[in-house]
Design an enzyme around this catalytic site. Structure first.
Site, PDB file in Angstrom:
ATOM      1  N   ASP A   1     -25.629  29.459   5.177  1.00  0.00           N
ATOM      2  CA  ASP A   1     -25.614  30.086   3.850  1.00  0.00           C
ATOM      3  C   ASP A   1     -25.106  31.514   4.034  1.00  0.00           C
ATOM      4  O   ASP A   1     -25.867  32.480   4.051  1.00  0.00           O
ATOM      5  CB  ASP A   1     -27.013  30.072   3.237  1.00  0.00           C
ATOM      6  CG  ASP A   1     -27.035  30.692   1.841  1.00  0.00           C
ATOM      7  OD1 ASP A   1     -25.956  30.778   1.219  1.00  0.00           O
ATOM      8  OD2 ASP A   1     -28.124  31.097   1.393  1.00  0.00           O
TER       9      ASP A   1
ATOM     10  N   ASP B   1       0.830  -1.207   0.000  1.00  0.00           N
ATOM     11  CA  ASP B   1       0.000   0.000   0.000  1.00  0.00           C
ATOM     12  C   ASP B   1       0.864   1.256   0.000  1.00  0.00           C
ATOM     13  O   ASP B   1       1.799   1.381   0.792  1.00  0.00           O
ATOM     14  CB  ASP B   1      -0.885   0.029   1.241  1.00  0.00           C
ATOM     15  CG  ASP B   1      -1.871  -1.129   1.313  1.00  0.00           C
ATOM     16  OD1 ASP B   1      -1.530  -2.214   0.813  1.00  0.00           O
ATOM     17  OD2 ASP B   1      -2.958  -0.943   1.873  1.00  0.00           O
TER      18      ASP B   1
ATOM     19  N   ASN C   1      -8.475  -2.797  -2.424  1.00  0.00           N
ATOM     20  CA  ASN C   1      -9.843  -2.466  -2.040  1.00  0.00           C
ATOM     21  C   ASN C   1     -10.138  -0.972  -2.125  1.00  0.00           C
ATOM     22  O   ASN C   1     -11.300  -0.559  -2.186  1.00  0.00           O
ATOM     23  CB  ASN C   1     -10.147  -2.974  -0.624  1.00  0.00           C
ATOM     24  CG  ASN C   1      -9.288  -2.315   0.435  1.00  0.00           C
ATOM     25  OD1 ASN C   1      -8.059  -2.350   0.362  1.00  0.00           O
ATOM     26  ND2 ASN C   1      -9.909  -1.720   1.435  1.00  0.00           N
ATOM     27  N   HIS C   2      -9.108  -0.125  -2.163  1.00  0.00           N
ATOM     28  CA  HIS C   2      -9.327   1.319  -2.306  1.00  0.00           C
ATOM     29  C   HIS C   2      -9.371   1.758  -3.762  1.00  0.00           C
ATOM     30  O   HIS C   2      -9.625   2.946  -4.017  1.00  0.00           O
ATOM     31  CB  HIS C   2      -8.243   2.099  -1.554  1.00  0.00           C
ATOM     32  CG  HIS C   2      -8.526   2.237  -0.095  1.00  0.00           C
ATOM     33  ND1 HIS C   2      -9.118   3.354   0.459  1.00  0.00           N
ATOM     34  CD2 HIS C   2      -8.330   1.370   0.937  1.00  0.00           C
ATOM     35  CE1 HIS C   2      -9.251   3.183   1.757  1.00  0.00           C
ATOM     36  NE2 HIS C   2      -8.782   1.988   2.076  1.00  0.00           N
TER      37      HIS C   2
ATOM     38  N   ASN D   1     -23.410  33.746   2.257  1.00  0.00           N
ATOM     39  CA  ASN D   1     -23.623  34.802   1.262  1.00  0.00           C
ATOM     40  C   ASN D   1     -25.055  34.855   0.740  1.00  0.00           C
ATOM     41  O   ASN D   1     -25.354  35.589  -0.201  1.00  0.00           O
ATOM     42  CB  ASN D   1     -22.652  34.638   0.091  1.00  0.00           C
ATOM     43  CG  ASN D   1     -22.806  33.292  -0.594  1.00  0.00           C
ATOM     44  OD1 ASN D   1     -23.645  32.477  -0.188  1.00  0.00           O
ATOM     45  ND2 ASN D   1     -22.004  33.048  -1.618  1.00  0.00           N
TER      46      ASN D   1
ATOM     47  N   ASP E   1     -26.967  32.943  -1.084  1.00  0.00           N
ATOM     48  CA  ASP E   1     -27.224  32.661  -2.498  1.00  0.00           C
ATOM     49  C   ASP E   1     -28.020  31.381  -2.700  1.00  0.00           C
ATOM     50  O   ASP E   1     -28.208  30.927  -3.827  1.00  0.00           O
ATOM     51  CB  ASP E   1     -25.912  32.569  -3.273  1.00  0.00           C
ATOM     52  CG  ASP E   1     -25.033  31.404  -2.815  1.00  0.00           C
ATOM     53  OD1 ASP E   1     -25.363  30.789  -1.767  1.00  0.00           O
ATOM     54  OD2 ASP E   1     -24.023  31.121  -3.479  1.00  0.00           O
TER      55      ASP E   1
ATOM     56  N   HIS F   1      -3.835  -8.393  -3.166  1.00  0.00           N
ATOM     57  CA  HIS F   1      -3.866  -7.274  -2.227  1.00  0.00           C
ATOM     58  C   HIS F   1      -4.298  -7.693  -0.830  1.00  0.00           C
ATOM     59  O   HIS F   1      -3.622  -7.393   0.150  1.00  0.00           O
ATOM     60  CB  HIS F   1      -4.796  -6.177  -2.733  1.00  0.00           C
ATOM     61  CG  HIS F   1      -4.925  -5.054  -1.748  1.00  0.00           C
ATOM     62  ND1 HIS F   1      -3.905  -4.156  -1.535  1.00  0.00           N
ATOM     63  CD2 HIS F   1      -5.923  -4.712  -0.894  1.00  0.00           C
ATOM     64  CE1 HIS F   1      -4.276  -3.304  -0.590  1.00  0.00           C
ATOM     65  NE2 HIS F   1      -5.494  -3.615  -0.185  1.00  0.00           N
TER      66      HIS F   1
ATOM     67  N   HIS G   1      -2.582  -4.661   2.410  1.00  0.00           N
ATOM     68  CA  HIS G   1      -3.900  -4.433   3.022  1.00  0.00           C
ATOM     69  C   HIS G   1      -3.862  -4.076   4.503  1.00  0.00           C
ATOM     70  O   HIS G   1      -4.795  -3.465   5.012  1.00  0.00           O
ATOM     71  CB  HIS G   1      -4.762  -5.688   2.806  1.00  0.00           C
ATOM     72  CG  HIS G   1      -6.231  -5.496   3.048  1.00  0.00           C
ATOM     73  ND1 HIS G   1      -6.941  -4.398   2.616  1.00  0.00           N
ATOM     74  CD2 HIS G   1      -7.142  -6.291   3.683  1.00  0.00           C
ATOM     75  CE1 HIS G   1      -8.208  -4.527   2.956  1.00  0.00           C
ATOM     76  NE2 HIS G   1      -8.354  -5.660   3.606  1.00  0.00           N
TER      77      HIS G   1
ATOM     78  N   ASP H   1     -23.701  15.575  -4.337  1.00  0.00           N
ATOM     79  CA  ASP H   1     -23.106  16.603  -5.197  1.00  0.00           C
ATOM     80  C   ASP H   1     -22.695  15.957  -6.522  1.00  0.00           C
ATOM     81  O   ASP H   1     -21.522  15.747  -6.803  1.00  0.00           O
ATOM     82  CB  ASP H   1     -21.899  17.219  -4.490  1.00  0.00           C
ATOM     83  CG  ASP H   1     -21.219  18.300  -5.314  1.00  0.00           C
ATOM     84  OD1 ASP H   1     -21.901  18.898  -6.177  1.00  0.00           O
ATOM     85  OD2 ASP H   1     -20.024  18.535  -5.096  1.00  0.00           O
TER      86      ASP H   1
END
Length: 715
Positions: free
Chosen positions: A679, A178, A239-240, A681, A683, A291, A462, A639
């Site tokens: 929030d 790793d 695994n990552h 600003n 917006d 791994h 790992h 997002d």
């Protein structure tokens, strides 16, 4: 003449005896000192590792919950739409469309750009220039990043699932474990061992990304040398190398921060690349390199022929055939991380608060099994704690798994075991409940699998090891870990190994951070210890309400005091970290008198300062502290455009998912107050990074660990 001892000789003898006695005392003191330091180091190590594995288990529970929503909510529901993109297969199916989507040819390289200029086919000079540029903290232009990644994807598609290499061609093979975004470790390996070449073959054994700050640089360097020497640089998937894991452990955030305009495109391409990484390497037909590890069902012949690119994320098996042709939503299936062995104890929890689910619509009863729909509806109203196995059993009378589905499950488990498993000292093979994925396998399983495939050694990674490597199972399993200072500066050495024709591993250990060489043993241990205890105090403070309830169970007289033994039992019952709390007690509890602890006063002594969050409700703050990482993961998932901002509506939906997952009731008023207050600003958008930073726990000013007396620092 006599031969007796003279007076002067007797005095010299006494002096010699006193000197020897003093030396023995010093030696005894030093051995005790080293033993104390080692005890403290091991205890610190246990803290770091327990917290790390608990985080992995939280991530799996969260994803299982998302999988449950995907399986049981209608495609039109807003909650399902918010998370569906993390489960989809790549929308671009054809190679020509893929290349058009990731096209870099129209990207101009500004004259002001001072980083390296790459030309393809890539040469060893170009790869070496890339290494030097990253060493000097230069940035690679997006055009070259996309071009390099596209060339990598094309090459990986040509590679088998298992690479077979020979020492007779290069005489020695270097194996790295790793790296986790530790660029300084990779550069040190190249400095000590040399760059990859025709004479110097490398195997990089997964987990190139996450946790460290330079994951993208590590990836690009390794990919560059693989393009230059495709027969001499071999990669195994870890695994990552999984886009779901990357959401939690930093790689997604790193790429979006460094390549803001095209970060989403880069991540999409990396998702394809990760799914095409080979799964294993075999050296001289005798040494297997994977791994994570193996299980009692590991079959290299099956691994060699499966279609690895189907398994984009190991957090969710491939889609199964619909239980009925009229079903318009995803087929119900076990959202587990360990195949059938985990089904019996993998639970998915929804909220018990009816008010939290007023807008969540359950799927219409299209499936013949109305009992399942009844389970889901009841769960959303009264609090669901249905195991995957229970859900699957409900369908068993009406739906039979096809042969293709069975093959997919078997293949998925083969990969899951290879990427996530850990060895144990006991015999047998059991589910890995600590990580939540893969299995624990014993020395008997090692013997069985190695004999079945005519192998003599298994090399895996790992797991972080204090010395960078460790043998187990009668020296037939070797763990190699190449990221030094993984938990904290001085916490561990990194290592790589070289295999010659005799297949005897030769190790090279190092610590990349030069600051570790300037610290004494006491300073190094104290520094790690301070960091581990700080993380532990954060956990204790975040679970304050749960801990108070647990402590009060031992305080039958409501005196506000309990014994220290009861304190240890209550803390373990809440945190479930398996730590030696009695050993840690002197560091965490300083106000006990006559063997009794005032637990309300103890919380005030945890050296934790809360951020300024006056408008927020008390229970909301504690929820934030306790599940900070889970909430940030949900934000990153929602997002979808990776802009770093979400709308008020998305913010509300995030908290609905969050409260459902954690089985906590959070009022609409509390969520609205929090959204308006952050929030800044006005917006109508919320900056994810600022929001998460606002809720990080800060510690009161404390002495640097190197300045403390050893007696006060010892565990």
């Amino acid at each position: 003449m006599g031969c007796g001892i003279t007076k002067s000789n007797a005095q010299e003898l006494k002096k010699c005896q006193r000197a020897i006695g003093a030396a023995l005392l010093i030696q005894r003191w030093y051995r005790q000192y080293v033993a104390r330091m080692e005890m403290r180091r091991r205890c610190t190590w246990n803290i770091f590792q327990s917290i790390e594995y608990a985080g992995e288990l939280d991530q799996i529970k969260l994803h299982n919950f998302f999988g449950y929503l995907m399986d049981h909510f209608t495609p039109a529901s807003s909650e399902r739409n918010l998370i569906s993109h993390i489960f989809r297969e790549n929308e671009i199916c054809h190679d020509t469309e893929l290349e058009m989507y990731f096209c870099y040819k129209n990207m101009e390289v500004s004259k002001l750009y001072s980083g390296p200029h790459l030309s393809f086919p890539l040469t060893v000079t170009g790869a070496a220039e890339l290494v030097e540029a990253f060493r000097n903290k230069q940035h690679l232009h997006t055009r070259y990043v996309l071009q390099l990644l596209l060339e990598t994807w094309k090459l990986l598609r040509l590679l088998p699932n298992i690479n077979y290499v020979s020492t007779c061609q290069s005489k020695e093979i270097t194996v790295c474990g790793d790296l986790h975004g530790h660029l300084e470790d990779l550069l040190l390996i190249f400095y000590k061992n040399g760059l990859p070449s025709l004479e110097k073959l490398y195997v990089f054994n997964g987990d190139f990304v996450d946790r460290g700050k330079h994951s993208i640089e590590v990836l690009l360097i390794i990919f560059a040398f693989m393009l230059v020497y495709p027969n001499n640089v071999h990669l195994n998937r870890g695994n990552h190398e999984d886009h779901i894991v990357n959401l939690r452990y930093g790689f997604t955030k790193e790429v979006l921060g460094k390549y803001m305009l095209h970060g989403k495109k880069i991540l999409k391409l990396l998702q394809k690349i990760f799914s095409w990484l080979p799964l294993a390497t075999v050296v001289d037909q005798k040494v297997l390199i994977v791994h994570g590890g193996i299980s009692d069902t590991t079959d290299l012949s099956l691994i060699a022929k499966l279609d690895r690119q189907k398994y984009v994320s190991m957090f969710r098996p491939p889609e199964k055939n619909a239980a009925s042709s009229g079903n318009q939503f995803l087929d119900i299936k076990p959202n587990t991380r360990m195949g059938t062995s985990l089904k019996s104890h993998c639970t998915l929890t929804c909220s018990a608060a009816v008010s939290s689910h007023q807008n969540l619509q359950c799927s219409s009863p299209l499936d013949p099994s109305s009992e399942v729909n009844h389970l889901v509806e009841d769960g959303l109203k009264t609090g669901l704690n249905v195991s995957c196995k229970d859900i699957q059993n409900t369908l068993s009378s009406d739906s039979k798994t096809s042969g293709t589905d069975h093959d997919n499950d078997n293949e998925w488990k083969q990969i899951d075991d290879v990427l996530w498993s850990d060895p144990m000292s006991q015999t047998g093979c059991i589910p890995n409940k600590i990580r939540g994925g893969g299995c624990y396998w014993g020395p008997d399983v090692t013997e069985k699998v190695l004999n079945r495939h005519n192998l003599q050694l298994l090399i895996r990674s790992h797991e972080c090891k204090q010395e960078g490597y460790a043998f187990c199972h009668n020296r037939k399993v070797l763990t190699i870990f190449s990221a030094s200072n993984y938990y904290e500066v001085g916490s561990n050495r990194g290592a790589y190994l070289r295999l010659g024709p005799d297949l005897v591993p030769h190790f090279n250990q190092y610590q990349a951070n030069c600051g570790t060489r300037e610290l004494t043993l006491r300073q190094s241990v104290s520094h790690m210890e301070c960091s581990a205890l700080r993380a532990l105090r954060e956990l204790l403070f975040a679970h304050k309400s749960d801990l108070i309830r647990a402590l009060q169970e031992y305080d039958s007289g409501n005196t506000g005091q309990i014994s220290l033994n009861h304190w240890s039992a209550a803390v373990e019952a809440v945190l479930q970290l398996g730590l030696p709390w009695r050993v840690l007690r002197p560091q965490l509890v300083t106000s006990a008198h006559d063997g009794l602890l005032d637990y309300q006063a103890w919380f005030r002594e945890l050296a934790i300062t809360e951020p300024r969050t006056e408008p927020f409700h008390r229970n909301l703050l504690e929820t934030m502290y306790k599940h900070h990482s889970n909430l940030e993961t949900i934000f990153r998932i929602i997002d979808t455009d990776h802009s770093g901002f979400i709308s008020f509506e998305e913010f509300h939906q995030t908290w609905k998912l969050f409260s459902s997952h954690l089985n906590v009731g959070i009022s609409e008023e509390a969520i609205s107050d929090m959204a308006v207050s952050i929030d800044f600003n006005k917006d109508g958008k919320i900056d994810i990074n600022e929001f998460m930073e606002a809720f990080r726990l800060a510690h009161r000013t404390m002495k640097h660990p190197t300045e403390r007396e050893d007696s006060s620092a010892s565990l």
